[in-house]
Design a protein around this motif. Structure first.
Motif, mmCIF file in Angstrom:
data_model
loop_
_atom_site.group_PDB
_atom_site.id
_atom_site.type_symbol
_atom_site.label_atom_id
_atom_site.label_comp_id
_atom_site.label_asym_id
_atom_site.label_seq_id
_atom_site.Cartn_x
_atom_site.Cartn_y
_atom_site.Cartn_z
ATOM 1 N N TRP A 150 0.837 -1.212 0.000
ATOM 2 C CA TRP A 150 0.000 0.000 0.000
ATOM 3 C C TRP A 150 0.868 1.257 0.000
ATOM 4 N N THR A 151 1.897 1.265 0.837
ATOM 5 C CA THR A 151 2.798 2.416 0.907
ATOM 6 C C THR A 151 3.537 2.610 -0.411
ATOM 7 N N ALA A 152 3.963 1.512 -1.029
ATOM 8 C CA ALA A 152 4.643 1.613 -2.329
ATOM 9 C C ALA A 152 3.714 2.205 -3.383
ATOM 10 N N ARG A 153 2.446 1.827 -3.353
ATOM 11 C CA ARG A 153 1.490 2.392 -4.319
ATOM 12 C C ARG A 153 1.286 3.883 -4.067
ATOM 13 N N ASP A 154 1.209 4.295 -2.819
ATOM 14 C CA ASP A 154 1.111 5.726 -2.511
ATOM 15 C C ASP A 154 2.329 6.476 -3.048
ATOM 16 N N LEU A 155 3.497 5.889 -2.867
ATOM 17 C CA LEU A 155 4.730 6.559 -3.306
ATOM 18 C C LEU A 155 4.829 6.621 -4.826
ATOM 19 N N ARG A 156 4.359 5.593 -5.512
ATOM 20 C CA ARG A 156 4.336 5.641 -6.979
ATOM 21 C C ARG A 156 3.428 6.770 -7.471
ATOM 22 N N ALA A 157 2.293 6.919 -6.800
ATOM 23 C CA ALA A 157 1.385 8.002 -7.170
ATOM 24 C C ALA A 157 2.037 9.358 -6.909
ATOM 25 N N ALA A 178 5.224 9.970 -6.960
ATOM 26 C CA ALA A 178 6.266 10.168 -7.962
ATOM 27 C C ALA A 178 5.674 10.685 -9.273
ATOM 28 N N ALA A 179 4.463 10.218 -9.584
ATOM 29 C CA ALA A 179 3.801 10.661 -10.818
ATOM 30 C C ALA A 179 3.275 12.079 -10.694
ATOM 31 N N SER A 180 2.879 12.469 -9.487
ATOM 32 C CA SER A 180 2.361 13.815 -9.263
ATOM 33 C C SER A 180 2.688 14.259 -7.846
ATOM 34 N N PRO A 181 3.468 15.326 -7.690
ATOM 35 C CA PRO A 181 3.822 15.809 -6.344
ATOM 36 C C PRO A 181 2.610 16.223 -5.518
ATOM 37 N N LEU A 182 1.460 16.383 -6.158
ATOM 38 C CA LEU A 182 0.244 16.788 -5.453
ATOM 39 C C LEU A 182 -0.619 15.599 -5.025
ATOM 40 N N ALA A 183 -0.194 14.380 -5.367
ATOM 41 C CA ALA A 183 -0.980 13.196 -5.022
ATOM 42 C C ALA A 183 -1.081 13.037 -3.513
ATOM 43 N N ARG A 184 -2.248 12.661 -3.068
ATOM 44 C CA ARG A 184 -2.477 12.421 -1.645
ATOM 45 C C ARG A 184 -2.548 10.920 -1.370
ATOM 46 N N PRO A 185 -2.206 10.501 -0.155
ATOM 47 C CA PRO A 185 -2.314 9.073 0.173
ATOM 48 C C PRO A 185 -3.745 8.586 0.004
ATOM 49 N N ALA A 186 -3.904 7.379 -0.510
ATOM 50 C CA ALA A 186 -5.235 6.806 -0.698
ATOM 51 C C ALA A 186 -5.850 6.473 0.661
ATOM 52 N N ARG A 187 -7.182 6.510 0.699
ATOM 53 C CA ARG A 187 -7.904 6.199 1.923
ATOM 54 C C ARG A 187 -8.926 5.107 1.653
ATOM 55 N N LEU A 188 -8.910 4.070 2.487
ATOM 56 C CA LEU A 188 -9.836 2.949 2.312
ATOM 57 C C LEU A 188 -11.283 3.379 2.544
ATOM 58 N N THR A 189 -12.182 2.886 1.715
ATOM 59 C CA THR A 189 -13.610 3.033 1.971
ATOM 60 C C THR A 189 -14.069 1.844 2.810
ATOM 61 N N ALA A 190 -15.247 1.957 3.380
ATOM 62 C CA ALA A 190 -15.751 0.891 4.253
ATOM 63 C C ALA A 190 -15.914 -0.423 3.488
ATOM 64 N N GLY A 191 -16.471 -0.364 2.267
ATOM 65 C CA GLY A 191 -16.694 -1.579 1.497
ATOM 66 C C GLY A 191 -15.399 -2.269 1.119
ATOM 67 N N ALA A 238 -7.483 -2.511 -4.234
ATOM 68 C CA ALA A 238 -8.099 -1.638 -3.233
ATOM 69 C C ALA A 238 -7.506 -0.240 -3.287
ATOM 70 N N HIS A 239 -6.207 -0.170 -3.482
ATOM 71 C CA HIS A 239 -5.550 1.129 -3.568
ATOM 72 C C HIS A 239 -6.024 1.891 -4.806
ATOM 73 N N GLY A 240 -6.159 1.176 -5.928
ATOM 74 C CA GLY A 240 -6.635 1.820 -7.145
ATOM 75 C C GLY A 240 -8.034 2.383 -6.987
ATOM 76 N N ILE A 241 -8.908 1.626 -6.333
ATOM 77 C CA ILE A 241 -10.275 2.099 -6.091
ATOM 78 C C ILE A 241 -10.251 3.330 -5.185
ATOM 79 N N SER A 242 -9.456 3.265 -4.120
ATOM 80 C CA SER A 242 -9.392 4.358 -3.155
ATOM 81 C C SER A 242 -8.780 5.610 -3.766
ATOM 82 N N THR A 243 -7.788 5.435 -4.633
ATOM 83 C CA THR A 243 -7.171 6.586 -5.302
ATOM 84 C C THR A 243 -8.163 7.242 -6.243
ATOM 85 N N HIS A 244 -8.928 6.424 -6.969
ATOM 86 C CA HIS A 244 -9.938 6.944 -7.890
ATOM 87 C C HIS A 244 -10.969 7.770 -7.132
#
Length: 348
Positions: free
Chosen positions: A181-188, A190-203, A338-344
């Protein structure tokens, strides 16, 4: 639209850290596989002492081997199950437990040393230092949990506690999930300095929780040798649930301590977990992550097939290890989905 300020610069290297984390994740998958072999070959109690530093050096002389073997001969597993084992037989089981422990040390070094280097070079992005430190601390705790597990089988039992085994496995996979999960946040990032960490939804969190619960009962199944109770599927013998099963008291203890009940739960909870993960895959595909959605669906299908094959084969070691390895791969794919869904959702 927010944009990066012209001339903005930073020493942080999120992509390099993400790649390092993926390498550590691969080592953890290898550790899960070796741990499964260690369990299935009944090798886990062959080393009866915990020496975090000096334990890296195996016995080198005949006298050292005899001393290690003598330590093993004092515990109930040898006295009740393996009495008469030869030194060569002991060396065979010692190998897997030793490899498991060495790999644990390698993972610790592979995480700690680069983390220190990244910190000293100020390569860690703001807000991620605490997360990486927490993962390191959890890894250190995992080593202690491993010894706590082994210690449960050194005095009164002929095997380790299945409850402690479950804690050990679930902690390892929690670390794996956190790293991915942390690696996916960091990749995001790296792609955009404005990217925020993803947050899990309840589902999404519920789908991942179902997977962890299923893995927990898988550990109970392994620790109790419950996979050997019935080698037929979908029936257990000639019934969905066999009649005349001796039950424990209190009744609730059957859920975790009765091998037949544990195998029954692990069999059918799998389909609830699969349904949750297929929903996760569907959500990931809708969010534009088709490849990882396909990976989750494929790995879920393979995991159920390997689980059934493990039963039908009488827990044949290659099949059982493949089942455990695939569980780790399924967890990785599910976390990525899950990270992709949360980032979206975050971007919206």
């Amino acid at each position: 639209m927010l944009q990066v300020t012209p001339g903005y610069s930073t020493t942080a290297r999120p992509l390099a850290i993400a790649r390092w984390l993926y390498a550590v994740a691969a080592l953890i998958v290898a550790m899960v596989i070796v741990g499964g072999i260690t369990r299935l070959t009944e090798s886990g109690l062959s080393i009866t002492e915990w020496k975090p530093v000096s334990g890296i050096i195996p016995p080198l002389t005949d006298a050292q081997w005899q001393a290690e073997f003598a330590n093993y001969q004092r515990i109930p597993e040898y006295q009740q199950l393996n009495r008469g084992m030869t030194l060569d037989g002991f060396k065979a089981i010692f190998f897997w437990e030793y490899l498991h422990r060495v790999l644990g040390r390698v993972i610790g070094m592979a995480f700690a040393l680069p983390l220190i280097w990244f910190a000293l070079r100020r390569r860690i992005p703001s807000g991620y230092g605490w997360r990486l430190t927490a993962l390191l601390a959890l890894g250190g705790l995992q080593g202690a949990i491993g010894w706590w597990m082994v210690a449960s089988g050194l005095s009164e039992r002929t095997d380790v506690s299945h409850l402690r085994l479950a804690v050990h496995l679930v902690t390892a996979l929690t670390i794996l999930a956190g790293i991915v999960w942390t690696a996916r946040d960091l990749r995001a990032l790296a792609a955009s300095p404005l990217a925020r960490p993803a947050r899990l939804t309840a589902g999404v969190a519920a789908a991942l929780l179902l997977l962890f619960v299923q893995i927990t009962w898988g550990a109970f199944t392994a620790g109790l040798d419950a996979g050997y109770a019935f080698s037929s599927w979908p029936l257990m013998g000639d019934a969905l649930f066999p009649s005349g099963v001796p039950m424990l008291t209190p009744a609730a203890s059957n859920l975790v301590d009765n091998p037949i009940v544990v195998q029954f739960i692990h069999r059918w909870l799998a389909f609830a977990a699969a349904a949750g993960l297929l929903w996760l895959a569907w959500r990931a595909r809708a969010a534009g992550h088709g490849r990882v959605a396909a990976a989750v669906a494929g790995l879920v299908t393979l995991q159920i097939a390997l689980g059934i094959a493990t039963l039908l084969s009488g827990v044949e070691i290659v099949v059982a290890v493949a089942h455990q390895a695939n569980a780790a791969l399924l967890l990785i794919a599910s976390v990525v989905a899950a990270h992709g869904i949360s980032t979206h959702r975050t971007r919206r």
